[in-house]
Design a protein around this motif. Structure first.
Motif, mmCIF file in Angstrom:
data_model
loop_
_atom_site.group_PDB
_atom_site.id
_atom_site.type_symbol
_atom_site.label_atom_id
_atom_site.label_comp_id
_atom_site.label_asym_id
_atom_site.label_seq_id
_atom_site.Cartn_x
_atom_site.Cartn_y
_atom_site.Cartn_z
ATOM 1 N N ALA A 259 0.774 -1.056 0.028
ATOM 2 C CA ALA A 259 -0.059 -0.081 0.116
ATOM 3 C C ALA A 259 0.801 1.314 0.083
ATOM 4 O O ALA A 259 0.374 2.357 -0.140
ATOM 5 N N GLY A 260 2.222 1.042 0.215
ATOM 6 C CA GLY A 260 3.031 2.238 -0.029
ATOM 7 C C GLY A 260 2.982 3.188 1.362
ATOM 8 O O GLY A 260 3.232 4.546 1.267
ATOM 9 N N LEU A 261 2.457 2.603 2.584
ATOM 10 C CA LEU A 261 2.146 3.618 3.655
ATOM 11 C C LEU A 261 3.466 4.091 4.172
ATOM 12 O O LEU A 261 3.036 5.247 4.760
ATOM 13 N N THR A 262 4.765 3.265 4.185
ATOM 14 C CA THR A 262 5.672 4.084 4.615
ATOM 15 C C THR A 262 6.324 5.103 3.885
ATOM 16 O O THR A 262 7.250 5.853 4.489
ATOM 17 N N LYS A 263 6.066 5.074 2.796
ATOM 18 C CA LYS A 263 6.742 6.137 1.742
ATOM 19 C C LYS A 263 6.415 7.690 2.186
ATOM 20 O O LYS A 263 6.938 8.514 1.945
ATOM 21 N N THR A 264 4.996 7.759 2.778
ATOM 22 C CA THR A 264 4.376 9.115 3.092
ATOM 23 C C THR A 264 4.419 9.242 4.505
ATOM 24 O O THR A 264 4.140 10.590 4.880
ATOM 25 N N ALA A 265 4.726 8.396 5.640
ATOM 26 C CA ALA A 265 4.549 8.484 6.861
ATOM 27 C C ALA A 265 5.506 9.511 7.471
ATOM 28 O O ALA A 265 6.647 9.525 7.022
ATOM 29 N N ARG A 266 5.202 10.142 8.234
ATOM 30 C CA ARG A 266 6.002 10.947 9.288
ATOM 31 C C ARG A 266 7.093 9.974 10.075
ATOM 32 O O ARG A 266 6.640 9.095 10.609
ATOM 33 N N ARG A 267 8.391 10.206 9.873
ATOM 34 C CA ARG A 267 9.235 9.447 10.735
ATOM 35 C C ARG A 267 9.121 9.643 12.193
ATOM 36 O O ARG A 267 8.779 10.645 12.939
ATOM 37 N N VAL A 268 9.298 8.490 13.106
ATOM 38 C CA VAL A 268 9.307 8.581 14.284
ATOM 39 C C VAL A 268 10.196 7.699 14.877
ATOM 40 O O VAL A 268 10.580 6.683 14.462
ATOM 41 N N ILE A 274 5.220 -2.996 13.264
ATOM 42 C CA ILE A 274 3.876 -3.673 13.320
ATOM 43 C C ILE A 274 3.284 -4.161 11.727
ATOM 44 O O ILE A 274 3.505 -3.554 10.904
ATOM 45 N N LEU A 275 3.005 -5.703 11.927
ATOM 46 C CA LEU A 275 2.285 -6.146 10.589
ATOM 47 C C LEU A 275 1.007 -6.323 10.805
ATOM 48 O O LEU A 275 0.549 -6.872 12.020
ATOM 49 N N VAL A 276 0.143 -6.092 9.868
ATOM 50 C CA VAL A 276 -1.192 -6.749 9.882
ATOM 51 C C VAL A 276 -1.187 -7.629 8.498
ATOM 52 O O VAL A 276 -1.085 -7.242 7.337
ATOM 53 N N ASP A 277 -1.575 -9.050 8.871
ATOM 54 C CA ASP A 277 -1.590 -9.870 7.902
ATOM 55 C C ASP A 277 -0.364 -9.745 6.869
ATOM 56 O O ASP A 277 -0.343 -9.528 5.547
ATOM 57 N N ASP A 278 0.836 -9.678 7.509
ATOM 58 C CA ASP A 278 2.174 -9.491 6.799
ATOM 59 C C ASP A 278 2.510 -8.126 6.020
ATOM 60 O O ASP A 278 3.443 -8.215 5.374
ATOM 61 N N GLN A 279 1.597 -7.243 6.457
ATOM 62 C CA GLN A 279 1.918 -6.027 5.665
ATOM 63 C C GLN A 279 2.307 -4.987 6.960
ATOM 64 O O GLN A 279 1.782 -4.940 7.754
ATOM 65 N N LEU A 283 4.541 1.202 13.558
ATOM 66 C CA LEU A 283 5.791 1.044 14.344
ATOM 67 C C LEU A 283 5.575 0.674 15.966
ATOM 68 O O LEU A 283 4.326 1.396 16.413
ATOM 69 N N TRP A 284 6.515 0.317 16.644
ATOM 70 C CA TRP A 284 6.230 0.130 18.155
ATOM 71 C C TRP A 284 7.514 0.394 18.849
ATOM 72 O O TRP A 284 8.480 -0.186 18.322
ATOM 73 N N LYS A 285 7.557 0.461 20.088
ATOM 74 C CA LYS A 285 8.458 0.489 20.989
ATOM 75 C C LYS A 285 7.976 -0.122 22.248
ATOM 76 O O LYS A 285 6.919 -0.042 22.792
ATOM 77 N N ARG A 286 8.908 -0.886 23.136
ATOM 78 C CA ARG A 286 8.484 -1.268 24.536
ATOM 79 C C ARG A 286 9.412 -0.636 25.567
ATOM 80 O O ARG A 286 10.441 -0.230 25.331
ATOM 81 N N THR A 287 8.740 -0.438 26.628
ATOM 82 C CA THR A 287 9.621 -0.024 27.922
ATOM 83 C C THR A 287 9.257 -1.098 28.922
ATOM 84 O O THR A 287 8.209 -1.451 29.342
ATOM 85 N N VAL A 288 10.514 -1.595 29.274
ATOM 86 C CA VAL A 288 10.437 -3.040 30.177
ATOM 87 C C VAL A 288 10.911 -2.433 31.521
ATOM 88 O O VAL A 288 12.060 -1.934 31.644
ATOM 89 N N THR A 289 10.085 -2.812 32.666
ATOM 90 C CA THR A 289 10.469 -2.516 33.927
ATOM 91 C C THR A 289 10.638 -4.002 34.573
ATOM 92 O O THR A 289 10.425 -4.857 33.924
ATOM 93 N N LYS A 290 10.870 -3.861 35.772
ATOM 94 C CA LYS A 290 10.976 -5.307 36.783
ATOM 95 C C LYS A 290 9.674 -5.949 36.575
ATOM 96 O O LYS A 290 9.701 -7.295 36.837
ATOM 97 N N THR A 291 8.517 -5.147 36.740
ATOM 98 C CA THR A 291 7.336 -5.724 37.129
ATOM 99 C C THR A 291 6.263 -5.779 35.712
ATOM 100 O O THR A 291 5.274 -6.281 35.801
ATOM 101 N N ALA A 292 6.700 -4.897 34.558
ATOM 102 C CA ALA A 292 5.585 -4.741 33.604
ATOM 103 C C ALA A 292 6.311 -4.689 32.474
ATOM 104 O O ALA A 292 7.534 -4.177 32.404
ATOM 105 N N VAL A 293 5.737 -4.566 31.192
ATOM 106 C CA VAL A 293 6.187 -4.093 29.966
ATOM 107 C C VAL A 293 5.040 -3.181 29.225
ATOM 108 O O VAL A 293 3.834 -3.374 29.339
ATOM 109 N N ALA A 294 5.507 -2.156 28.830
ATOM 110 C CA ALA A 294 4.576 -1.115 28.176
ATOM 111 C C ALA A 294 4.833 -0.988 26.725
ATOM 112 O O ALA A 294 5.925 -0.750 26.457
ATOM 113 N N VAL A 295 3.908 -1.101 25.670
ATOM 114 C CA VAL A 295 4.038 -0.956 24.277
ATOM 115 C C VAL A 295 3.355 0.295 23.886
ATOM 116 O O VAL A 295 2.190 0.460 24.187
#
Length: 333
Positions: A259-268, A274-279, A283-295
């Motif tokens: 679909a060419g979504l990455t060509k026009t997206a603002r950089r972060v 992140i894939l949906v049905d292989d596409q 994007l995502w990142k995680r923050t891991v602590t001793k007791t939890a993970v936040a995505v």
């Protein structure tokens, strides 16, 4: 899984383990133990970057690709004054420092090299150690706390029958296309650093074990195995930024974003994909602590309710891998 893929890019150890766990269901702590035990190794092979590799495959992979990787590193060797004579001398010092089944950290090996009057700092140290890895002298050892170590290959890798060059070409060619296919010759060349002549020979040796098909104007190769039926509803996958599904291709990489979504997206500044049905859909990142993970998830387009539910499933899977409850937040670019 590491054997099936041939090797898995792993310059970032923590996220790279997720690439294994995501495909096998093995959790993070178990993978740490397996790594420390030497059930899989981390070293420079195929390209000038770290890869996870199975011990039984390390020697023949190095023999097959060593000259090409040294050639790619040639500019940096010259830039840092690391000629073959000096690198051979450094190899001998590393062997002496690690003999007796010792495992030493990067800084400890830098000290051993420094004591022998070899300047070993920053890029110079990195390329001295990389050269020793490519030469099959050292590879990953068990971690010391959170620090990685190096050990001698002879202490970590069983002695197995060597493959002839043709046997190695056939094996790596089949492993790549059967695990990464459909893919192109250029994809394989990027991934393996092999020449077009070597790849042509590999395909000849593999013969009808692989299937050739035309996708648009490009010839692709695969094992030809029928894919399993996709489950009903969308599937979301959270890939680490250097997952083989992303970095294992060059020419056909566009197939991940039809679909060419990455060509026009603002950089972060998020590294995960992140894939949906292989596409690619975000994007995502995680923050891991001793007791939890936040995505934190940033999407190129809004998800519908089914896609959001599938994202929650993927986040929960990552939390189970880390042994922590997981939460997530979503924003749309």
């Amino acid at each position: 899984m590491v054997r099936r893929l041939g090797a898995m890019q792993s310059q970032d150890y923590g996220p790279a383990k997720w690439s294994i766990g995501q495909r096998t269901g093995v959790d993070n702590d178990t993978l740490d133990r397996q790594f420390d035990d030497g059930q899989f190794l981390r070293t420079h092979v195929l390209r000038p970057t770290w890869h996870f590799v199975h011990p039984a495959d390390l020697r023949w992979l190095l023999e097959l690709t060593r000259d090409r990787v040294h050639m790619i590193n040639g500019f940096m060797y010259r830039q840092e004054g690391l000629d073959r004579l000096l690198r051979d001398r450094a190899d001998a010092i590393l062997i002496d420092a690690l003999k007796g089944r010792r495992s030493l950290t990067r800084s400890e090996l830098a000290g051993a090299l420094g004591n022998a009057n070899i300047v070993a700092e920053r890029f110079r140290l990195a390329y001295l150690l990389m050269s020793a890895e490519i030469d099959g002298i050292v590879c990953s050892g068990p971690r010391k706390g959170t620090e990685h170590t190096y050990s001698l290959v002879e202490d970590r890798v069983p002695t197995v029958r060597s493959l002839t060059r043709d046997e190695g070409l056939a094996e790596l060619t089949f492993r790549y296309f059967s695990s990464h296919g459909p893919a192109t010759v250029k994809d394989f060349g990027w991934w393996s650093s092999l020449t077009q002549t070597d790849i042509k020979r590999g395909l000849q040796l593999v013969g009808d074990r692989l299937t050739k098909e035309q996708i648009g104007d490009v010839a692709c190769w695969s094992s030809g195995e029928a894919l399993g039926r996709r489950a009903a509803g969308p599937r979301v996958d959270l890939l680490q930024g250097y997952d083989e599904y992303i970095v294992g291709y060059s020419q056909s990489k566009y197939l991940l974003d039809l679909a060419g979504l990455t060509k026009t997206a603002r950089r972060v500044p998020f590294n995960g994909v992140i894939l949906v049905d292989d596409q690619v859909t975000g994007l995502w990142k995680r923050t891991v602590t001793k007791t939890a993970v936040a995505v934190e998830a940033v999407l190129y387009e809004s998800f519908d309710n089914k896609q959001l539910a599938a994202l929650e499933v993927a986040v929960d899977q990552h939390g189970r891998f880390l042994g922590r409850p997981a939460t997530f937040e979503v924003a749309v670019l």
